[in-house]
Design an enzyme around this catalytic site. Structure first.
Site: not given
Ligand code: UDP
Length: 360
Positions: A208
């Site tokens: 993403h």
């Molecule tokens: N997550 C979720 N469902 C999904 C994908 C990710 O619950 O389909 C959770 C994942 O377990 C983690 C969080 O979302 O706790 C991460 O968010 P994201 O990847 O959007 O953002 P980043 O951490 O890169 O800022």
């Protein structure tokens, strides 16, 4: 401090706020929760509030689907109004999104102490919107909660010893969530049987990051790699709406199993059951470690450098050949995951105790 105004807006912030909010309540602190609206789809927002029993936000600003500048500006304007009305003792922000920066800027200009949870992280890539958000937020925060030694060192190198703020190493609040909800996830989620994955090897993938999705050449290259890997080990990918939208628009075809974004319980069960994680997410890199899985990170840099140094994570970049090479190494690498890198579930408690005792 007694009254904390917490700003959330994006998926990872709901997970962090769930863990910290629970501890604030336990320690008798009052929390006013403001949802900026940055993530608004049911499966990107509401599902987390329901599953993780996060209190209904006191305010929902409903600001989304705008350019970075418009979104951040509008959030600031509305957050300022809420802050003037609520007069909190501190404003708490998490991570590195536009909601983080808007909350920090609005609060600091009203002379309300800013609390940044997940401070000090750096990718050293100033083309990432997240890097801009975190550097600016850190610089105007009064209380900086750093998850790792590397985060503390980053701040030291940037001269924070001279800035008069309070820096505390607290660990990672996402590990608190992973520990707290692991059992509930096992009881509630049915995703492994629904997708017929029980006992089968599979790769769990998420994509993403704007640096990957906004460049069709890179996104195509990532999908190519996952398509090839899928021929050997099935790939299951709960994909972010942005990734789904752009791949459709660009005609980038996934031959692997693409599913809608899942709730936290399903995600935890997928993490527990998979053979390998391949992701460009910050949070998912750590969760792979929490659930004892190797990880390939589909980026050139990571903020979670201790995972790479420990051999738990390998940076593959976004080119199909390097991704496949990293997959081959990490599918078979044996690791010992017993090391305590992230505070072992006590990070939110450190935050709550420090807020209770903090005075200007
Ligand atoms: N997550 C979720 N469902 C999904 C994908 C990710 O619950 O389909 C959770 C994942 O377990 C983690 C969080 O979302 O706790 C991460 O968010 P994201 O990847 O959007 O953002 P980043 O951490 O890169 O800022």
């Amino acid at each position: 401090m007694n009254k904390i105004l917490t700003v959330v807006g994006a998926r990872p912030q709901f997970i962090k706020a769930a863990a910290v909010g629970r501890k604030l309540r336990e320690f008798g602190l009052e929390e006013v929760l403001v949802h900026t609206g940055q993530h608004f789809d049911k499966n990107m927002s509401e599902v987390f509030f329901n599953e993780m029993e996060i209190p209904k936000p006191n305010y929902n600003l409903d600001i989304h689907s705008l350019t970075h500048g418009a979104m951040t500006g509008r959030m600031m304007e509305h957050l300022e109004t809420v802050m003037l009305k609520e007069r909190p003792d501190g404003v708490m922000v998490f991570g590195d999104t536009n909601s983080t920066l808007a909350g920090a800027l609005a609060a600091r200009k009203l002379h309300i102490p800013v609390i940044h949870v997940e401070a000090g992280l750096r990718s050293f890539n100033m083309d990432m919107p997240e890097e801009i958000n975190r550097i600016l937020t850190d610089r105007i925060s009064n209380l900086l909660f750093c998850p790792t030694d590397a985060a503390i060192e980053n701040l030291q190198k940037e001269g924070y010893a001279n800035f008069g703020n309070t820096i505390i190493k607290n660990g990672d609040v996402m590990q608190d969530a992973a520990i707290y909800y692991a059992q509930k996830a096992a009881e509630k989620s049915t995703i492994i049987s629904e997708l017929e994955l029980a006992g089968k090897p599979f790769v769990l993938a998420t994509v993403h990051r704007q640096e990957n999705t906004d460049n069709p050449v890179l996104l195509r290259s990532i999908f190519n790699a996952l398509n090839k890997i899928n021929k050997e080990t099935p790939v299951v990918a709960p994909l972010h709406p942005r990734t789904l939208g752009i791949s459709k628009k660009e005609g980038i075809v996934a031959e692997f199993k693409v599913i809608e974004p899942v709730g936290y319980f399903d995600m935890v069960e997928l993490l527990k059951a998979c053979s390998l994680v391949m992701t460009d997410s910050g949070g998912v890199q750590k969760e792979a470690f929490f659930f004892h899985k190797n990880c390939v990170t589909l980026r050139e840099q990571t903020e979670w450098v201790e995972l790479v140094e420990g051999g738990y994570n390998m940076l593959s970049g976004s080119h199909d050949e390097t991704i496949i090479a990293a997959y081959q190494v990490m599918m078979t690498r044996k690791n010992d995951f017993s090391k305590n890198l992230y505070g072992a579930g006590k990070a939110s408690e450190v935050v709550a105790k420090a807020l209770l005792n903090w005075s200007r």
